[in-house]
Design an enzyme around this catalytic site. Structure first.
Site, PDB file in Angstrom:
ATOM      1  N   GLY A   1       2.684  -2.691   8.884  1.00 53.77           N
ATOM      2  CA  GLY A   1       3.108  -3.277  10.152  1.00 53.77           C
ATOM      3  C   GLY A   1       4.586  -3.640  10.076  1.00 53.77           C
TER       4      GLY A   1
ATOM      5  N   SER B   1      -6.590   0.510  -2.011  1.00 50.58           N
ATOM      6  CA  SER B   1      -7.143  -0.691  -2.619  1.00 50.58           C
ATOM      7  C   SER B   1      -6.787  -0.817  -4.108  1.00 50.58           C
ATOM      8  CB  SER B   1      -8.664  -0.706  -2.463  1.00 50.58           C
ATOM      9  OG  SER B   1      -9.000  -0.826  -1.096  1.00 50.58           O
TER      10      SER B   1
ATOM     11  N   GLU C   1      -6.734  -5.051   3.878  1.00 54.31           N
ATOM     12  CA  GLU C   1      -6.830  -6.246   3.023  1.00 54.31           C
ATOM     13  C   GLU C   1      -8.002  -6.088   2.057  1.00 54.31           C
ATOM     14  OE1 GLU C   1      -4.958  -9.198   3.071  1.00 54.31           O
ATOM     15  OE2 GLU C   1      -3.538  -8.338   4.493  1.00 54.31           O
TER      16      GLU C   1
ATOM     17  N   THR D   1       0.817  -1.215   0.000  1.00 54.46           N
ATOM     18  CA  THR D   1       0.000   0.000   0.000  1.00 54.46           C
ATOM     19  C   THR D   1       0.849   1.261   0.000  1.00 54.46           C
ATOM     20  OG1 THR D   1      -1.751  -1.133   1.184  1.00 54.46           O
ATOM     21  CG2 THR D   1      -1.726   1.260   1.352  1.00 54.46           C
TER      22      THR D   1
ATOM     23  N   ASP E   1     -10.668  -2.681   0.984  1.00 60.54           N
ATOM     24  CA  ASP E   1     -11.788  -1.914   1.530  1.00 60.54           C
ATOM     25  C   ASP E   1     -13.081  -2.666   1.220  1.00 60.54           C
ATOM     26  OD1 ASP E   1     -14.040  -0.027   1.350  1.00 60.54           O
ATOM     27  OD2 ASP E   1     -12.535   1.504   1.767  1.00 60.54           O
TER      28      ASP E   1
END
Lengths: 700, 700
Positions: free
Chosen positions: A200, A167, A445, A161, A447
């Site tokens: 993350g 997305s 993961e 992303t 929208d």
């Protein structure tokens, strides 16, 4: 809690005689241990092991912990998971894994009940970063990096992303340009919107990243590919050319160090291109086993579907925990009296039944649907059923399930929190913390709104093959190219058509709403009509130039999304119905059939306007719906505790003061106090009684 | 942002000619400064001052701050509010206040945009603890404690709620038993469920509390009364007989030290009974200016209605901030393309319009309704209109508004958060933090579900006076005794009846949904029918024994709550409609009229099944609803930014990175990069183009 309700006959079994002493086998009741085992599903053993882990205090969230400490705690917990051998099931046997994809996800999603941050951070490390190396790389890559990824000596980020593109992955702007002289890629971030974001492990712990970039060689852009890129040195400092930022505090999941990354002409060895689906020779020649760039892109992204599968499962698990807490409390808590007598237990209120029991029904539907999704996922990734069509079906099913169950979890957590009043707001009762953590599941993961458009696109192309080639523009690009020529075989719509053919008259189908066939006819009929209607209206767009077509498409976007949602609900209903057949005990099956009816009828009730306008249901029948739902609620009410107990979570998973039995003890103590006061004659006289008596005298 | 949409004629003004050069006065547009002033309402100056304070960094929330520090920060901020003279408006002029009740609430509710914890902790100190001394005490009490309360030298708790009793205040179990020998009350907590709970200021900062207890003297329980009770010494240690617990971390509002208190035979001087509505003489004789214990109880609680009024206002304010953030982002953020061209701005997607613009409409409705509520509140508390009936109307209106707007705020905050994708989840963009803090607004100061039952009870007793005396049992006891003999004069239902009488045929009323009269007829007709239907079904219950009657009542609880909600929505719609008349600029009024139409029509659309089943709308008309709503959305889209800018919050209030203009800069930079690449001929060829060309060759 196997009470028989003698006042109302069950809908799908012969009338029960309430006396004398009905046999427990026949009377509707729930065999809790058997149902618990059934719900654990195909990977029951893995789930049991994962729940045992999730019950350990050292793996659980401390609500209110400062987020810096929380991040370190969760990172430490990942090491515990490695030591316990809990996270390697999906990896190759030769590297210490088990090649078990369904089992891996089943175990992984249960971690949500310990701490959603743990589930997601583990998901980043092994489900995204590790899985990308596994699925997009080749054996040499596996040998080079998987051991370190598996044992967490290489914590990593999944850098897909970008700030400017969520997305819409196909449009990311990071580039990897091959330099044949150096046999290296030049990885570069051209502008601020192309920074990788929300990753993350990026803010603190990541030592490497799988970076998605537009692969350019010989002046041609071959589209999005993934590269393995070291990002930090042993001291945790960024390597040359790499920079980043901390995303800071978030609405939840604060045990994860989300952050941003950017690359300024970072040189990456040619070897580091994860080249299973597209490789670059030393001289810069590009080759791929998949000729079509569109199909190649979707194949690559398709390997990462397990993220959606596990969010679906984790959302169902969180809903179960919430309902187990709220129903337990609602069965002990008393509020307001029926006149002068004892106060009422919350779950005896009709509104409270509607708030909680309808959500129990939906959660059962979601649970059965997830089990089907998991099986389909394992079929594909084990290679048992791994055609292009299987993969596309899996994508569609995962998109539908993930969108619905993540939203349902938020709705269920919120309703449970409000149903527990002020107590529900305290972190000691879990509900607010779970809700905050799961909030982002609705948009990461994929929208949910975009995912439902993907489902809608599939419904349209299934409906009429000639929608296949159209670039709808506004439609998620992700969906384009996914379509295949096929009727509604997988989506259940063929059955619907069959049904109506058999019956001739649609009205017949709704003569008895409690009949399974009638519910199926109504639910499938709705999807079918909605899709056909939209297809009709979009047909003209096929011949328009792209921009105009996009505008026509956009004017039906709302309806398309609603059709996709209706389809997803139908899938859940079908899964619930299929699940009923696997219940051995007839008494339990009776109760679950009522619950399935409740699910089906509330879906119809929510859209009763649509059913009326489309002549699918008569006015007369529609008017009976709410009353019938209310009767089902009353019938299910005595079984509510059993139904949530069958979810199988225990005190170390619930960890809610109000579901610990403390409320029942408090209530008993209060009632005992009042009883004793009355018995001792100590109770003061109520002024209201005196006032009423005096009022009587005044009148006389 | 005063774009004219030439493609669609406005519904309520003559068709606009799009060319040549339409006069800005006539073309639909929003005069933002004028509308901003209008929305600031009667207490505009107070709101401006409060917003200036809320824009100060030292009064704002630091997202992610550890909750211990957050508590101290907010406590410090309360001292700042004192120093700024911002919180004393409601107190008597002779003690340094201004006797301004509406203005006080208007200023107080704006603090929510600085930090909801600050709003609520200030509310605990001055709106509950201080207000209880003010309204339930007499001049001697005011002299003794108000100065210390006003200057915060006496921080205090409002000890009403008990662990065992939330919304059912009449049933609290703490006792204050008068001892004539000592001329003291013995304040006692008889069991664990009677601990006071969820009290702001109780865990740490409170030095005193207003404690609600059953007042017992001479063997008679005179019901719930309030006493002023010191709880901690100068060092912060509990006084003898007093104990407590910290409620710990919560789902939000962690700047407030909520906690529990209990009392073990604590001796309280007779003077400390706040005895405006009930006093105890030295010898223990009880007297009250209100003979009926029921009426006395509701009068006492009624003085505390301002909590609900200010939650209504704060919820509307939070919705405004959320929409200003999300709409600003949606007008800058681009995602997915229409073919090969530029990517689309989010707000150009139909679904995005539906998600955000319908909520702008609802927030305007809530804003106008709140302004009416505030005026009604000021009328009562200033004494201008302070009959029993006025107070009962105020109670009902406050219950209806508070329930709707707190739920609407949660829904709006969540939709805005999701509409902003992953960025919406970051605390730097405000939405998750506001949502977490406002969560509990739905259940404190009266659980919304209980409040709507209170509204329903009023609707029933307005409908038929003979419902007045019935004890419905399951119905919130709080509501019993509130009823008065009166027709629907205040609730707007008389108008509805009138309307239908005038027209003769109901169908006529829906010939044009865009007509104000048609919307009113549909919305009022729904409330009227629902109430009449339920009343019919409950009529039989009047003659049943209490317990049986309660059971009949319970079987209609769901419908009752839905009727109350429909009534509350009607009130909002009426307030919006009344607000239109106050808009001077015709062009602005045109846009706002579309917005009001959108609000009305989405309410009808949500319940279209009901309207069909009750013959209030024809099938044909119902089928046009969604299309008409979509056309209104397209018409309003160019004005969306103006409509949220008119809310008047500025960067120091929004404090959201995505609404700062950063997104527009990023988008411009990205497009400039791509433009330059194309201009320089540097852009690589897309493999898809080559593949398509080759495919053409292969076919040839």
């Amino acid at each position: 809690m196997t009470t028989v309700d003698p006042t109302s006959a069950p809908s799908t079994t012969p009338s029960q005689s309430p006396s004398p002493a009905p046999s427990l086998q026949d009377a509707p009741h729930v065999d809790v241990p058997a149902l618990r085992d059934l719900l654990l599903g195909r990977w029951a053993d893995v789930r049991r092991q994962a729940r045992a882990l999730a019950g350990r205090e050292d793996l659980q969230k401390i609500e209110g912990q400062p987020w810096g400490e929380h991040r370190e705690r969760v990172f430490g917990q990942l090491h515990t998971l490695v030591a316990e051998g809990a996270v390697h099931r999906a990896f190759p046997t030769r590297l210490g894994g088990q090649d078990s994809h369904g089992g891996n996800v089943a175990g992984f999603e249960e971690l949500v009940v310990a701490d959603p941050s743990l589930q997601i951070k583990a998901g980043v490390q092994w489900g995204l970063f590790g899985a990308a190396v596994l699925h997009l790389g080749t054996e040499a890559h596996h040998d080079a990096w998987l051991p370190g990824i598996m044992d967490l000596s290489i914590p990593g980020a999944f850098a897909m992303t970008e700030t400017g593109h969520g997305s819409d992955v196909a449009s990311i702007a990071t580039t990897a340009t091959y330099d044949p002289g150096a046999e290296e890629f030049d990885l570069h971030t051209p502008f601020r919107a192309a920074w990788k974001d929300y990753l993350g492990n990026a803010a603190l712990h990541g030592r490497a990243a799988v970076v998605f970039a537009q692969l350019i060689t010989g002046g041609v852009n071959h589209g999005v590919h993934a590269l393995y890129v070291p990002i930090r040195d042993a001291d945790g400092a960024f390597l040359p050319g790499i920079g980043g930022e901390d995303d800071g505090h978030k609405g939840g999941l604060n045990g994860i160090d989300n952050g941003r990354l950017h690359f300024t002409h970072v040189r990456v060895p040619r070897f580091n291109l994860l080249d299973r689906y597209g490789s670059v020779a030393a001289d810069g020649t590009y080759t791929s086993p998949i000729a079509s760039p569109g199909r190649r892109f979707f194949t690559m992204l398709g390997t990462l579907v397990q993220g959606r599968v596990s969010l679906d499962g984790a959302s169902v698990a969180a809903s179960k925990v919430a309902l187990q807490i709220a129903v337990t409390y609602a069965n002990q808590r008393r509020q307001f009296g029926s006149g002068d007598g004892e106060e009422e237990v919350l779950l005896d209120y009709q509104r409270h039944q509607r708030r909680l029991i309808t959500r129990i029904a939906r959660t059962y539907a979601g649970s059965f649907a997830h089990e089907e999704l998991l099986a389909r996922f394992d079929d594909v990734f084990s290679g048992a059923h791994d055609t292009d069509e299987d993969r596309q079906d899996l994508e569609t099913l995962a998109a539908a399930c993930k969108a619905l169950s993540t939203w349902n979890a938020l709705d269920t957590l919120q309703e449970c929190r409000e149903a527990c009043g002020g107590a529900g707001f305290l972190s000691e009762n879990r509900l607010t913390g779970l809700r905050a953590d799961l909030d982002v599941y609705a948009t990461f993961e994929g929208d949910n709104t975009v995912l439902l458009q993907l489902v809608a696109k599939r419904l349209l192309t299934d409906y009429a093959n000639d929608f296949r080639g159209i670039d709808f523009g506004a439609m998620a690009r992700y969906a384009v190219g996914q379509a295949a020529d096929r009727t509604f075989s997988r989506s259940g719509l063929r059955q619907a058509v069959q049904f109506f053919t058999d019956r001739g008259d649609q009205r017949l189908a709704v003569n008895a709403l409690r009949e399974e066939g009638a519910q199926r006819a109504l639910l499938t009929g709705r999807v079918e009509d909605m899709v056909a209607e939209i297809a009709q209206q979009l047909r003209s767009a096929r011949k328009l130039p792209t921009e105009k077509a996009a505008s026509v498409f956009n004017s039906h976007q709302h309806e398309l999304i609603e059709a996709a949602r209706a389809h997803a609900e139908l899938l859940q209903w079908e899964a619930f119905t299929a699940g009923l057949a696997t219940v051995q005990d007839p008494a339990t099956r009776t109760v679950l059939t009522w619950l399935r009816d409740l699910f089906g009828l509330t879906l119809i009730e929510e859209n009763v306007g649509w059913y009326l306008m489309h002549g699918r249901i008569s006015m007369q029948r529609a008017r009976t719906l709410t009353g019938y739902v209310n009767r089902l609620l009353a019938r299910l009410r005595p079984h509510a505790q059993d139904l949530v107990d069958a979810f199988g979570y225990e005190q170390p998973h619930l960890r809610a003061a109000i579901a610990s039995g403390a409320e029942a003890i408090r209530q008993d103590e209060a009632r005992e106090h009042q009883r004793r006061e009355r018995a001792d004659g100590d109770a003061p006289v109520d002024e209201k009684v005196l006032y009423a008596r005096d009022a009587g005298r005044r009148r006389a």
